[in-house]
Motif scaffolding. Structure first.
Motif, PDB file in Angstrom:
ATOM      1  N   CYS A 183       0.627  -1.008  -0.001  1.00 59.11           N
ATOM      2  CA  CYS A 183      -0.052  -0.287   0.021  1.00 59.11           C
ATOM      3  C   CYS A 183       0.578   0.984   0.312  1.00 59.11           C
ATOM      4  CB  CYS A 183      -0.873   0.282   1.276  1.00 59.11           C
ATOM      5  SG  CYS A 183      -2.103  -1.230   1.088  1.00 59.11           S
ATOM      6  N   ASP A 210      -0.836  -3.679  -3.821  1.00 61.67           N
ATOM      7  CA  ASP A 210      -1.245  -2.235  -3.782  1.00 61.67           C
ATOM      8  C   ASP A 210      -0.060  -1.532  -4.039  1.00 61.67           C
ATOM      9  OD1 ASP A 210      -3.573  -2.733  -3.858  1.00 61.67           O
ATOM     10  OD2 ASP A 210      -4.141  -2.003  -1.890  1.00 61.67           O
ATOM     11  N   TYR A 213      -1.136   3.024  -7.436  1.00 61.07           N
ATOM     12  CA  TYR A 213      -2.838   3.301  -7.494  1.00 61.07           C
ATOM     13  C   TYR A 213      -2.869   4.086  -8.936  1.00 61.07           C
ATOM     14  CZ  TYR A 213      -3.177   2.372  -2.455  1.00 61.07           C
ATOM     15  OH  TYR A 213      -3.298   1.966  -0.787  1.00 61.07           O
ATOM     16  N   TYR A 220      -8.205  10.625  -4.189  1.00 59.81           N
ATOM     17  CA  TYR A 220      -7.911  10.098  -3.395  1.00 59.81           C
ATOM     18  C   TYR A 220      -6.931  10.801  -2.504  1.00 59.81           C
ATOM     19  CZ  TYR A 220      -6.977   6.328  -0.035  1.00 59.81           C
ATOM     20  OH  TYR A 220      -6.743   5.168   0.580  1.00 59.81           O
ATOM     21  N   ASP A 269      -6.103  -5.138  -5.263  1.00 55.19           N
ATOM     22  CA  ASP A 269      -7.067  -4.492  -6.107  1.00 55.19           C
ATOM     23  C   ASP A 269      -6.241  -2.770  -7.079  1.00 55.19           C
ATOM     24  OD1 ASP A 269      -7.029  -2.834  -3.579  1.00 55.19           O
ATOM     25  OD2 ASP A 269      -8.970  -2.409  -3.797  1.00 55.19           O
ATOM     26  N   HIS A 270      -6.111  -2.516  -6.612  1.00 56.10           N
ATOM     27  CA  HIS A 270      -5.190  -0.674  -6.630  1.00 56.10           C
ATOM     28  C   HIS A 270      -4.653  -1.108  -8.247  1.00 56.10           C
ATOM     29  CE1 HIS A 270      -7.865   1.980  -4.461  1.00 56.10           C
ATOM     30  NE2 HIS A 270      -7.714   0.985  -3.333  1.00 56.10           N
ATOM     31  N   ASN A 274     -10.011  -0.395  -7.554  1.00 57.81           N
ATOM     32  CA  ASN A 274     -10.543  -0.766  -6.787  1.00 57.81           C
ATOM     33  C   ASN A 274     -11.122  -1.261  -6.095  1.00 57.81           C
ATOM     34  OD1 ASN A 274     -10.354   0.244  -3.720  1.00 57.81           O
ATOM     35  ND2 ASN A 274     -12.619   1.429  -4.244  1.00 57.81           N
ATOM     36  N   ASN A 275     -11.055  -3.088  -5.459  1.00 56.32           N
ATOM     37  CA  ASN A 275     -11.956  -3.510  -5.412  1.00 56.32           C
ATOM     38  C   ASN A 275     -12.351  -4.406  -5.824  1.00 56.32           C
ATOM     39  OD1 ASN A 275     -12.330  -3.165  -2.297  1.00 56.32           O
ATOM     40  ND2 ASN A 275     -13.921  -1.345  -2.107  1.00 56.32           N
ATOM     41  N   GLU A 282     -14.892  -2.117  -9.537  1.00 55.24           N
ATOM     42  CA  GLU A 282     -16.057  -1.181  -8.729  1.00 55.24           C
ATOM     43  C   GLU A 282     -17.069  -1.016  -8.420  1.00 55.24           C
ATOM     44  OE1 GLU A 282     -14.372   1.834  -4.779  1.00 55.24           O
ATOM     45  OE2 GLU A 282     -14.125   1.764  -7.308  1.00 55.24           O
TER      46      GLU A 282
END
Length: 554
Positions: A183, A210, A213, A220, A269-270, A274-275, A282
């Motif tokens: 991340c 991650d 991004y 964000y 995910d990124h 996302n997700n 997403e």
């Protein structure tokens, strides 16, 4: 690629005579961490570069190794060496300022950082259809030892970096120190944590997702605001993903972390969206099919191009084989998982939910049926002291609600309760002695005892039974901006989940020391990331004795 050949010890071959180190090199740490310290004068390289390489280069001008170098997936006899040529790394077309033709790249692996003892030398072609990336699978190296490597192209030499091979499969290995990280949102802070990780000099780095991004600038925003901006729009095309990876790779702190040790990477995910879940974005309204499938394929290709992965992970259509195993002698087996590409879509939305019956559905799987079977079969066959599962999302049960109400995250294993139950039952049935689950994603440090599920099928932990595994969760490198050592959310989770033994909202990474007798995890934290240069300190240390699951504070 031409076949690598052993080099005679002592002196460099004439073709690489210009690659020798300066007579008074900096210290090892300075050599590996200093930005550009290993780049030698271009004039001395012209004579060393093969004429064919310079001819292929044509009129290209500029330094091609702006994205640094990396290594990955160490085996007992070899390792992957990576670089990607880019003289204009942030070019909007994703080509990095490179020509629409192949460029010859030479590489050398040596037993010493001055390259006086080269052991493997070869050449390959960086091709435009792969973003001018290079993935060299070096073999014929000695097990369990340190090496140095670098590349040459367009009359220039890359930075020098260090790598290492894994011990022989049957070696009685005394220890392994690895770092785990995840991340890193470029806009939310500086990558100082990567620099501190490099200074701790782990033998291997496990990146749990991650790595980049996808958002455009300021979509964000961290508390307190963003300190840097993403280049380009939200990443949806191959050109956009290439540009984004390149922007991250130009960061000197990230380059330092890649230069200190081989990496073993998996995504979350990124790196895509996302997700995302399998073929579901997403937002289907924003990313309708089949457009999202094109986006996913572009993201997969850019991920491969920018990571030190083997040929087994070359994208094939919509798919990229990422889950895999790596051994470290008889000490450890690394089972690296992909919890995005094969999962069922999240139940009851992507956030937290109460009373969600769908999350308990036994037909649902987070890793997918085939990967579940692969993991359990591998755990059964393993003879290592420690079985380490490198994966992305929170594994242990985690209740977010105060009091008798139960609220769980739908994006982690709580949203796929039956899938986790099958894995926990498998650990018990197969008598896996020392399983350790490594996790990223949640932007907080956690240390968890993982208990079997309680009877009733609701996915709650049976705290009356001994733990069957340990979970180590690393915080973010930057995502979320400056954190705090304590927070109301983590205080509540500690109160409601006694099997969670530690939580911190500061940024950082985790250093893990393995020996045949114990595992020791040091949670490294930085008090700030929105200013460059913060020191790292150890926020907490826990140990687990081999054969006795259960975290003990140190």
């Amino acid at each position: 690629m031409t076949a690598p050949r052993p080099a005679a010890p002592g002196a460099l071959p004439a073709a690489l005579a210009g690659l020798h180190a300066p007579s008074a090199p900096p210290s090892r740490r300075g050599l590996l961490l200093g930005a550009g310290a290993a780049a030698l004068a271009a004039g001395s390289l012209a004579a060393a570069a093969p004429p064919r390489a310079l001819a292929a280069a044509g009129p290209v001008r500029g330094y091609p190794f702006t994205l640094g170098v990396a290594s990955g997936d160490p085996l007992p006899d070899g390792v992957v060496l990576w670089t990607r040529l880019a003289v204009d790394p942030l070019a909007e077309d994703g080509r990095g300022g490179m020509p629409d033709r192949g460029v010859n790249v030479r590489w050398v692996v040596a037993a010493d950082e001055r390259f006086r003892r080269p052991v493997r030398i070869g050449s390959t072609v960086a091709r435009p259809e792969r973003g001018h990336s290079v993935h060299v699978e070096v073999s014929g190296l000695e097990p369990g030892r340190e090496y140095f490597y670098r590349f040459q192209a367009l009359g220039q030499v890359s930075p020098t970096a260090r790598t290492r091979t894994a011990p022989a499969a049957d070696a009685a290995t005394a220890s392994l120190t690895f770092a785990m990280a995840s991340c890193a949102q470029y806009e939310h802070g500086f990558f100082t944590a990567y620099r501190r990780l490099a200074e701790d000099e782990p033998e291997v780095v496990l990146h749990l997702g991650d790595y980049v991004y996808e958002y455009r600038a300021d979509d964000y925003v961290a508390p307190g605001g963003n300190v840097r901006d993403h280049a380009g729009p939200e990443t949806t095309t191959l050109a956009g993903y290439r540009q984004r990876h390149a922007q991250y790779k130009t960061d000197p702190d990230l380059q330092a972390a890649h230069a200190v040790a081989p990496w073993v990477v998996v995504w979350d995910d990124h790196e895509v969206d996302n997700n995302w879940a399998d073929e579901v974005p997403e937002s289907l309204e924003r990313d309708p099919l089949p457009g999202f499938l094109d986006r996913r394929a572009a993201a997969f290709q850019a991920y491969y191009e920018n990571m030190p992965l083997r040929r087994s992970s070359v994208p094939r259509g919509l798919d990229l084989q990422l889950y895999r195993r790596l051994g470290w002698g008889r000490l450890a087996q690394l089972h690296m998982l992909d919890t995005r590409q094969y999962r069922d879509d999240q139940a009851c939305g992507d956030g937290t939910a109460t009373g969600c019956a769908e999350r308990l559905d036994p037909a649902r799987s987070l890793p997918g049926e085939e990967q579940e079977r692969w993991l359990l079969d591998g755990l059964s066959a393993s003879t290592a002291t420690w079985d380490v599962l490198g994966q992305q999302v929170f594994f242990a049960q985690r209740d977010f609600a105060a009091g008798p109400e139960r609220r769980y995250s739908m994006d982690g294993w709580d949203g796929y309760s039956a899938s986790r139950s099958r894995l926990l039952a498998g650990l018990e049935e197969r008598q896996v002695a020392n399983p350790v689950v490594l996790t990223g994603d949640v932007h907080r440090h956690y240390a968890c005892d993982v208990h079997p599920d309680a009877p009733g099928g609701e996915g709650e932990p049976d705290l009356g039974r001994a733990p069957v595994a340990t979970e180590l969760v690393c915080s973010s490198i930057t995502s979320g901006g400056d954190g705090s050592d304590t927070a109301a959310a983590t205080d509540l989770q500690l109160a409601e989940n006694p099997h969670i033994r530690y939580a911190s909202s500061l940024r950082g990474y985790v250093l893990v020391d393995l020996t045949p007798e114990r595992m020791t995890a040091r949670y490294r934290v930085l008090d700030r990331v929105q200013e460059a240069g913060a020191p790292a300190r150890t926020g907490a240390t826990f140990a687990v004795e081999a054969g006795r699951p259960g975290l003990q504070p140190v």
